[in-house]
Design a protein around this motif. Structure first.
Motif, PDB file in Angstrom:
ATOM      1  N   GLY A 139     -12.282 -54.856  17.721  1.00 21.57           N
ATOM      2  CA  GLY A 139     -11.626 -53.590  18.084  1.00 21.57           C
ATOM      3  C   GLY A 139     -10.283 -53.454  17.401  1.00 21.57           C
ATOM      4  O   GLY A 139      -9.939 -52.397  16.880  1.00 21.57           O
ATOM      5  N   VAL A 140      -9.536 -54.527  17.391  1.00 20.08           N
ATOM      6  CA  VAL A 140      -8.205 -54.491  16.782  1.00 20.08           C
ATOM      7  C   VAL A 140      -8.319 -54.441  15.255  1.00 20.08           C
ATOM      8  O   VAL A 140      -7.663 -53.634  14.593  1.00 20.08           O
ATOM      9  CB  VAL A 140      -7.369 -55.714  17.240  1.00 20.08           C
ATOM     10  CG1 VAL A 140      -6.094 -55.834  16.422  1.00 20.08           C
ATOM     11  CG2 VAL A 140      -7.034 -55.580  18.716  1.00 20.08           C
ATOM     12  N   PHE A 170      -5.932 -54.146   7.979  1.00 20.49           N
ATOM     13  CA  PHE A 170      -6.938 -55.205   8.043  1.00 20.49           C
ATOM     14  C   PHE A 170      -8.220 -54.773   7.333  1.00 20.49           C
ATOM     15  O   PHE A 170      -8.659 -53.637   7.466  1.00 20.49           O
ATOM     16  CB  PHE A 170      -7.261 -55.561   9.501  1.00 20.49           C
ATOM     17  CG  PHE A 170      -6.091 -56.143  10.239  1.00 20.49           C
ATOM     18  CD1 PHE A 170      -5.306 -57.136   9.663  1.00 20.49           C
ATOM     19  CD2 PHE A 170      -5.753 -55.691  11.503  1.00 20.49           C
ATOM     20  CE1 PHE A 170      -4.213 -57.670  10.332  1.00 20.49           C
ATOM     21  CE2 PHE A 170      -4.657 -56.225  12.181  1.00 20.49           C
ATOM     22  CZ  PHE A 170      -3.887 -57.205  11.596  1.00 20.49           C
ATOM     23  N   GLU A 218       1.885 -55.421  21.889  1.00 21.32           N
ATOM     24  CA  GLU A 218       1.262 -56.365  22.823  1.00 21.32           C
ATOM     25  C   GLU A 218      -0.037 -56.939  22.265  1.00 21.32           C
ATOM     26  O   GLU A 218      -0.784 -57.605  22.972  1.00 21.32           O
ATOM     27  CB  GLU A 218       1.008 -55.665  24.167  1.00 21.32           C
ATOM     28  CG  GLU A 218       2.302 -55.308  24.882  1.00 21.32           C
ATOM     29  CD  GLU A 218       2.134 -54.384  26.080  1.00 21.32           C
ATOM     30  OE1 GLU A 218       3.100 -54.181  26.807  1.00 21.32           O
ATOM     31  OE2 GLU A 218       1.033 -53.836  26.281  1.00 21.32           O
ATOM     32  N   ARG A 228      -5.118 -52.562  20.481  1.00 22.99           N
ATOM     33  CA  ARG A 228      -5.279 -51.356  19.680  1.00 22.99           C
ATOM     34  C   ARG A 228      -4.128 -50.417  20.037  1.00 22.99           C
ATOM     35  O   ARG A 228      -3.763 -50.302  21.202  1.00 22.99           O
ATOM     36  CB  ARG A 228      -6.602 -50.666  20.029  1.00 22.99           C
ATOM     37  CG  ARG A 228      -7.827 -51.408  19.554  1.00 22.99           C
ATOM     38  CD  ARG A 228      -9.074 -50.894  20.248  1.00 22.99           C
ATOM     39  NE  ARG A 228      -9.408 -49.517  19.864  1.00 22.99           N
ATOM     40  CZ  ARG A 228     -10.274 -49.204  18.916  1.00 22.99           C
ATOM     41  NH1 ARG A 228     -10.889 -50.142  18.247  1.00 22.99           N
ATOM     42  NH2 ARG A 228     -10.537 -47.944  18.632  1.00 22.99           N
ATOM     43  N   LYS A 258      -0.559 -64.907  24.506  1.00 26.99           N
ATOM     44  CA  LYS A 258      -0.631 -63.545  25.018  1.00 26.99           C
ATOM     45  C   LYS A 258       0.122 -62.565  24.101  1.00 26.99           C
ATOM     46  O   LYS A 258       1.298 -62.787  23.805  1.00 26.99           O
ATOM     47  CB  LYS A 258      -0.022 -63.514  26.423  1.00 26.99           C
ATOM     48  CG  LYS A 258      -0.164 -62.208  27.154  1.00 26.99           C
ATOM     49  CD  LYS A 258       0.592 -62.297  28.496  1.00 26.99           C
ATOM     50  CE  LYS A 258       0.884 -60.915  29.050  1.00 26.99           C
ATOM     51  NZ  LYS A 258       1.995 -60.882  29.982  1.00 26.99           N
ATOM     52  N   GLY A 259      -0.551 -61.526  23.672  1.00 24.37           N
ATOM     53  CA  GLY A 259       0.116 -60.501  22.880  1.00 24.37           C
ATOM     54  C   GLY A 259       0.269 -60.833  21.412  1.00 24.37           C
ATOM     55  O   GLY A 259       0.849 -60.073  20.657  1.00 24.37           O
ATOM     56  N   GLU A 260      -0.243 -61.973  20.965  1.00 19.76           N
ATOM     57  CA  GLU A 260       0.000 -62.397  19.588  1.00 19.76           C
ATOM     58  C   GLU A 260      -1.206 -62.218  18.657  1.00 19.76           C
ATOM     59  O   GLU A 260      -1.219 -62.730  17.549  1.00 19.76           O
ATOM     60  CB  GLU A 260       0.456 -63.868  19.554  1.00 19.76           C
ATOM     61  CG  GLU A 260       1.729 -64.141  20.331  1.00 19.76           C
ATOM     62  CD  GLU A 260       2.964 -63.514  19.697  1.00 19.76           C
ATOM     63  OE1 GLU A 260       2.847 -62.910  18.607  1.00 19.76           O
ATOM     64  OE2 GLU A 260       4.046 -63.614  20.297  1.00 19.76           O
ATOM     65  N   LEU A 261      -2.219 -61.474  19.130  1.00 21.94           N
ATOM     66  CA  LEU A 261      -3.439 -61.334  18.338  1.00 21.94           C
ATOM     67  C   LEU A 261      -3.175 -60.750  16.940  1.00 21.94           C
ATOM     68  O   LEU A 261      -3.682 -61.256  15.932  1.00 21.94           O
ATOM     69  CB  LEU A 261      -4.455 -60.466  19.098  1.00 21.94           C
ATOM     70  CG  LEU A 261      -5.776 -60.193  18.395  1.00 21.94           C
ATOM     71  CD1 LEU A 261      -6.476 -61.485  18.013  1.00 21.94           C
ATOM     72  CD2 LEU A 261      -6.685 -59.348  19.273  1.00 21.94           C
ATOM     73  N   ILE A 262      -2.351 -59.698  16.884  1.00 17.10           N
ATOM     74  CA  ILE A 262      -2.119 -59.046  15.590  1.00 17.10           C
ATOM     75  C   ILE A 262      -1.371 -59.986  14.637  1.00 17.10           C
ATOM     76  O   ILE A 262      -1.681 -60.071  13.450  1.00 17.10           O
ATOM     77  CB  ILE A 262      -1.375 -57.708  15.783  1.00 17.10           C
ATOM     78  CG1 ILE A 262      -2.310 -56.729  16.507  1.00 17.10           C
ATOM     79  CG2 ILE A 262      -0.917 -57.125  14.449  1.00 17.10           C
ATOM     80  CD1 ILE A 262      -1.711 -55.395  16.835  1.00 17.10           C
ATOM     81  N   PHE A 282      -9.303 -51.088  14.017  1.00 12.99           N
ATOM     82  CA  PHE A 282      -8.358 -50.017  14.352  1.00 12.99           C
ATOM     83  C   PHE A 282      -7.297 -49.833  13.275  1.00 12.99           C
ATOM     84  O   PHE A 282      -6.909 -48.719  12.947  1.00 12.99           O
ATOM     85  CB  PHE A 282      -7.679 -50.343  15.682  1.00 12.99           C
ATOM     86  CG  PHE A 282      -6.781 -49.255  16.198  1.00 12.99           C
ATOM     87  CD1 PHE A 282      -7.297 -48.204  16.937  1.00 12.99           C
ATOM     88  CD2 PHE A 282      -5.415 -49.269  15.935  1.00 12.99           C
ATOM     89  CE1 PHE A 282      -6.476 -47.194  17.406  1.00 12.99           C
ATOM     90  CE2 PHE A 282      -4.594 -48.258  16.402  1.00 12.99           C
ATOM     91  CZ  PHE A 282      -5.123 -47.223  17.140  1.00 12.99           C
ATOM     92  N   TYR A 283      -6.823 -50.936  12.728  1.00 12.45           N
ATOM     93  CA  TYR A 283      -5.681 -50.879  11.805  1.00 12.45           C
ATOM     94  C   TYR A 283      -6.126 -50.890  10.344  1.00 12.45           C
ATOM     95  O   TYR A 283      -6.945 -51.708   9.950  1.00 12.45           O
ATOM     96  CB  TYR A 283      -4.746 -52.058  12.062  1.00 12.45           C
ATOM     97  CG  TYR A 283      -4.096 -52.007  13.422  1.00 12.45           C
ATOM     98  CD1 TYR A 283      -2.986 -51.206  13.657  1.00 12.45           C
ATOM     99  CD2 TYR A 283      -4.613 -52.744  14.485  1.00 12.45           C
ATOM    100  CE1 TYR A 283      -2.390 -51.149  14.901  1.00 12.45           C
ATOM    101  CE2 TYR A 283      -4.025 -52.695  15.739  1.00 12.45           C
ATOM    102  CZ  TYR A 283      -2.912 -51.896  15.942  1.00 12.45           C
ATOM    103  OH  TYR A 283      -2.327 -51.838  17.180  1.00 12.45           O
ATOM    104  N   LYS A 308     -13.055 -57.651  21.318  1.00 15.45           N
ATOM    105  CA  LYS A 308     -11.656 -57.248  21.324  1.00 15.45           C
ATOM    106  C   LYS A 308     -11.035 -57.465  19.937  1.00 15.45           C
ATOM    107  O   LYS A 308     -10.312 -56.608  19.428  1.00 15.45           O
ATOM    108  CB  LYS A 308     -10.879 -58.050  22.363  1.00 15.45           C
ATOM    109  CG  LYS A 308      -9.435 -57.646  22.360  1.00 15.45           C
ATOM    110  CD  LYS A 308      -8.632 -58.204  23.482  1.00 15.45           C
ATOM    111  CE  LYS A 308      -7.180 -57.834  23.180  1.00 15.45           C
ATOM    112  NZ  LYS A 308      -6.278 -58.114  24.246  1.00 15.45           N
TER     113      LYS A 308
END
Lengths: 597, 159
Positions: free
Chosen positions: B64-65, B72, A295, A298, B26-30, B68-69, B61
């Motif tokens: 944050g992403v 990146f 989604e 994180r 929506k949901g496509e940030l990564i 996290f990974y 945000k």
């Protein structure tokens, strides 16, 4: 159309491609053109044969000749000798390590004799980029059978009766999982394939995706029919470019053939698949974390219930299954639940794929019936320990698993036996260790991994794994105290009981299992200040033996910090204060004059 | 592969064009961040702010992403990225010694880029070539069955 009488199969798995198998194919094809045989000999780039230790592999049909460690330069000889003159190229055949005889047919190799390939049935046999190859091996007939002959309940009953359990590590019965998701009414449901293989040292999912991508596409559609979902998603590691490429091609081809998309095979069933890329987070193997990552968030887990079968991707009923689990599905449909349930042990049915690696002769990908013993896997299939060293331990289950020892060698491998022994099946990584491996360091290696991969959401895991790895660091540095052992145990229990998800709850397993099986090794580090395996740098010294050193100066020349002094033909001495303990001198010395202690 | 440290307007335009092809954000940030890293080579603050604005989410945000990974990165990689497999199979076959040798040769640590922008070291989980363990990848070329004394020769190829 050309009428081929000979087929040359060249491994196109990641391991063999790394060793230039692409160039082998090119050279073979060139030579075939030169010999005027391009119309009668077909060269195929297949998925992984599993025997990675001796890659790149080239197999020639119909006589099933298995060539190992082929280089691009060997291509000409293979064509001229084997294909043109019909003579086997002896020097490229596999040599049986025991009998020292050449084995030409892979069926006669110990590595393959005890294997039973269900999930890997097409790997190393078909060209993964050709949908026709898959269809020729009964591909998509399971989907056809399901769509035309079965109700959703009949299908789920077969899955339940087969006894198939989740191959990603959890071991949850697949049929039950599907049944739950079917039971919840919703305008939209999802099927997700978990291809985020994060266990370091495990590569079975990638091999299946690279070697037989259509089996996953077909199984996902079957799963979709079972629960009433029309959308499938594959969550795949971005670090797997080849698997991504092959899967994308498989999806496109299936769509073109009417095997995905609207009104599949004219039955009115709609199902389509797309890919979502992972971005490198071990915790995303946990299904709730995986869903959050899909989604765009994180990848942090949430408490269950609600399970994804009730509320998953965007809050809709969702089935998450692992790649290997899916790979079994079409075969179960075609051959029947009874056939599948007749393989394996009482509570674990079917086969399991293992990535056999570490200090073992035959590193590779193997598939054996559940209930096969560790001894059979390590000695019969794996060919025993490298360099004639002594077996010490085998680690299963990756960072969530534990270490098994010589006394466990005759344990039949299945979900429940491994848990009873303090380890777990996990996704199927199997790392073999010998006498030179320090078990405290191995535990530290895994804890550093979980510490880094902890998502940080819950305190027991975020802080607990850090404290555990600090304590292990102290012990490997020679600063350990007896009270640290109690602290390790106590802290491990607390983390197991209180962490939010599977990653945290299982993180202490490598510590607990090594503390139990190798208590004396922990004590040696703490009480005697010694590392019995000679691996912990702070606890060892390199020394030149006076009676063996002939003063050849090889060690002094190779030393990266120039801490070895001595004149030609005279005894050399290592300056301990400057030594960084890299071991280069010991590797270089031809006279065994340097020891570590 | 060259060092992609320059944040040119062309690159931002390329990213914007890509984002316009995604109808529902929506949901496509990564997905967008994958593309952005592909274009810029890394994800510095400017790029993260730009993505946040375009995706209509907070910069926090996005950060944050990104943080996290492990895929990146917020630092640019070197001209030659030396990726060493630190998976278990490579570990038990001596990856630590190989890593020590790479550090000595380049003078940098894992995750760092050398001052001249020539080399960077990345720690990888598992390349899946366990039969070749221990394994190092320089750019896209795989070097397997390594011993520490082979490292200098390999790195010298890229100097």
């Amino acid at each position: 159309m050309a009428n081929y009488n000979t087929h040359v199969l060249v491994c196109g798995g990641t391991g063999c491609i790394s060793a230039e198998s692409d160039l082998i194919i090119e050279n073979i094809e060139k030579q075939l053109v030169e010999e005027g045989m391009a119309d009668s000999v077909q060269v195929l780039k297949t998925g992984c044969f599993g025997f990675c230790e001796k890659g790149p592999i080239v197999k020639i049909l119909p006589d099933n000749t298995f060539y190992v460690q082929v280089t691009p330069d060997d291509a000409t000889e293979l064509v001229k000798e084997h294909i043109v003159k019909g003579r086997k190229v002896e020097r490229l055949l596999f040599t049986d390590p025991e009998t020292k005889e050449k084995v030409s047919d892979s069926k006669n190799m110990d590595f393959y004799k005890k294997q039973l390939r269900i999930a890997l049935r097409n790997c190393g046999i078909i060209d993964p980029d050709k949908i026709e190859d898959y269809i020729a091996r009964d591909g998509y007939s399971a989907l056809g059978k399901v769509l035309t002959e079965m109700t959703q309940d009949e299908l789920i009953d077969i899955m339940k009766a087969s006894g198939l359990r989740g191959r990603g590590g959890g071991g949850f019965p697949t049929g039950l999982k599907w049944n739950f998701a079917k039971g919840y009414a919703s305008d939209q449901k999802y099927v997700i394939c978990n291809a985020d293989e994060g266990d370091p040292g495990a590569f079975m999912d990638r091999s299946i995706l690279e070697g037989d991508p259509h089996s996953i596409v077909e199984a996902m559609a079957i799963n979709g029919y079972a629960i009433g979902a029309t959308i499938g998603k594959v969550y795949i590691r971005a670090e797997y470019p080849l698997a991504i490429k092959r899967l994308e091609k498989a999806i496109d081809d299936a769509r073109e053939y009417g095997l995905l998309g609207e009104d599949i095979m004219g039955t009115g069933f709609n199902f389509d698949i797309d890919l979502t890329y992972g971005a490198g987070a071990f915790v995303c193997g946990e299904e709730t974390a995986l869903i959050h990552s899909m989604e765009g968030e994180r990848g942090e887990p949430t408490t269950k219930p609600p399970f994804p079968a009730e509320s998953g991707y965007w809050g809709k009923p969702t089935n998450v299954n692992n790649v290997e689990t899916f790979a079994n599905v079409p075969v179960i449909i075609l051959k029947g639940a009874d056939w599948f349930a007749s393989i394996g042990s009482e509570k674990s049915k079917g086969t399991k794929v293992f990535a056999l690696a570490g200090k073992i002769n035959n590193v590779g990908l193997i598939e054996v019936p559940m209930g096969t013993t560790l001894r059979e896997v390590i000695y019969d299939i794996g060919g025993g320990i490298k360099d004639g060293k002594k077996f010490k331990s085998v680690q299963t289950g990756g960072p969530s698993g534990g270490c098994l020892t010589a006394k466990d060698l005759d344990t039949p491998i299945d979900y429940d036996n491994l848990i009873a022994k303090g380890s777990m099946m996990g996704s199927g990584g199997m790392i073999v260790m010998d006498e030179d491996d320090c078990m405290v360091s191995v535990a530290k290696f895994y804890l550093q991994f979980t510490e880094e991969e902890s998502c940080g959401k819950c305190t027991p895991c975020r802080v607990g794994t850090k404290r555990l790895s600090e304590l292990l660091e102290l012990i490997t540095e020679g600063k350990g105290e007896m009270k640290h052992l109690d602290e390790l145990k106590h802290l491990s229990r607390v983390i197991k009981d209180t962490a939010l998800c599977g990653l945290g709850q299982t993180a202490p397993n490598p510590v607990l299992s090594t503390m139990e099986a190798f208590a004396d090794e922990y004590l040696a580090h703490i009480k005697d200040g010694k590392c019995p395996a000679g691996q912990c740098k702070n606890l060892l010294e390199y020394k030149v033996l006076e009676d063996k050193c002939i003063g050849c100066t090889a060690c002094a020349r190779v030393c990266p910090v120039n801490c070895i002094s001595g004149e030609v033909k005279k005894l050399h001495v290592i300056d301990q204060s400057a030594c960084i303990k890299c071991g280069a001198c010991m590797d270089k010395c031809k006279f065994d004059a340097i020891i570590k202690q | 592969m060259s060092v992609k440290t320059d944040l040119t307007e062309t690159k931002f335009n390329e990213l914007e064009a890509y984002m316009e092809t995604i109808p529902v954000k929506k949901g496509e940030l990564i997905r967008v961040l994958h593309k952005a890293q592909g274009i810029f080579g890394y994800l510095p603050e400017e790029v993260q702010k730009y993505v946040a604005k375009k995706m209509n989410v907070s910069t926090a945000k996005v950060f944050g992403v990104v943080s996290f990974y492990s895929y990146f990165t917020m630092k640019p990689k070197g001209e030659h990225d030396i990726a060493i497999c630190l998976g278990t199979a490579c570990y038990v076959r001596g990856a630590e010694k190989i890593l020590d040798a790479i550090k000595r040769e380049t003078g940098i640590e894992v995750g760092e880029t050398s001052a001249d922008g020539k080399f960077s070291i990345t720690g990888l989980r598992c390349v899946g070539a366990c039969g070749l363990a221990p394994v190092v990848m320089v750019n896209d070329k795989v070097y397997g069955r390594l011993t520490a004394d082979m490292i200098k020769g390999i790195i010298d190829n890229y100097r």
